[in-house]
Scaffold this motif. Sequence first.
Motif, PDB file in Angstrom:
ATOM      1  N   UNK A  98       1.532 -11.735  -6.097  1.00 30.22           N
ATOM      2  CA  UNK A  98       1.008 -10.971  -7.231  1.00 30.22           C
ATOM      3  C   UNK A  98       0.890  -9.471  -6.941  1.00 30.22           C
ATOM      4  N   UNK A  99       1.236  -9.031  -5.739  1.00 28.20           N
ATOM      5  CA  UNK A  99       1.179  -7.609  -5.401  1.00 28.20           C
ATOM      6  C   UNK A  99       2.195  -6.823  -6.230  1.00 28.20           C
ATOM      7  N   UNK A 100       1.898  -5.569  -6.579  1.00 21.45           N
ATOM      8  CA  UNK A 100       2.866  -4.759  -7.334  1.00 21.45           C
ATOM      9  C   UNK A 100       4.243  -4.691  -6.681  1.00 21.45           C
ATOM     10  N   UNK A 101       4.304  -4.580  -5.358  1.00 18.06           N
ATOM     11  CA  UNK A 101       5.597  -4.512  -4.685  1.00 18.06           C
ATOM     12  C   UNK A 101       6.381  -5.806  -4.898  1.00 18.06           C
TER      13      UNK A 101
ATOM     14  N   UNK B 159       0.841  -1.208   0.000  1.00 19.95           N
ATOM     15  CA  UNK B 159       0.000   0.000   0.000  1.00 19.95           C
ATOM     16  C   UNK B 159       0.875   1.257   0.000  1.00 19.95           C
ATOM     17  N   UNK B 160       1.962   1.226   0.768  1.00 17.14           N
ATOM     18  CA  UNK B 160       2.879   2.371   0.800  1.00 17.14           C
ATOM     19  C   UNK B 160       3.601   2.498  -0.540  1.00 17.14           C
ATOM     20  N   UNK B 161       4.025   1.376  -1.102  1.00 22.37           N
ATOM     21  CA  UNK B 161       4.716   1.375  -2.391  1.00 22.37           C
ATOM     22  C   UNK B 161       3.831   1.981  -3.484  1.00 22.37           C
ATOM     23  N   UNK B 162       2.562   1.635  -3.494  1.00 25.34           N
ATOM     24  CA  UNK B 162       1.624   2.176  -4.496  1.00 25.34           C
ATOM     25  C   UNK B 162       1.485   3.686  -4.325  1.00 25.34           C
ATOM     26  N   UNK B 163       1.371   4.164  -3.081  1.00 24.09           N
ATOM     27  CA  UNK B 163       1.197   5.594  -2.817  1.00 24.09           C
ATOM     28  C   UNK B 163       2.466   6.403  -3.052  1.00 24.09           C
TER      29      UNK B 163
END
Length: 129
Positions: A115-118, A59-63
């Motif tokens: 499968x998460x973006x990070x 979530x932090x990586x996406x933001x």
Amino acid sequence: MTNGTDQKPRAEAPPASETFDRAALVARALGFRNGLKPNESLGDSLTRLTVWTQHELNAIYIRAGGTLTTRPVQRSTHDGESTWSATEITLTVHVPSIGDVQVVTDWDEECGGRDLPVMRALACRESIA
């Protein structure tokens, strides 16, 4: 002229309001809605924070984006009776007026999330144990 002592002046801690302002900058940059209180028992500070799962890190990586790295680590219980190997994932985010802030977690297979973006970003360069 001397002050009669051979002691160096002590560095003073920043005023509480300055620490709060710095914490607010970090919290805002990383997207923490409820503010930021580093967990000192985990070794946290304003520039190194621990999150519990790769989902929180994602979530932090996406933001905020940032640079991802991994490293093997040895963990132990507080009493040292049990130890295990882990893969620590570190997200480094540059926060204006603060500098680099590291957000860390250990890879936890049981939490899932390959499968998460990070995790996909890491898979391009490294393998997760």
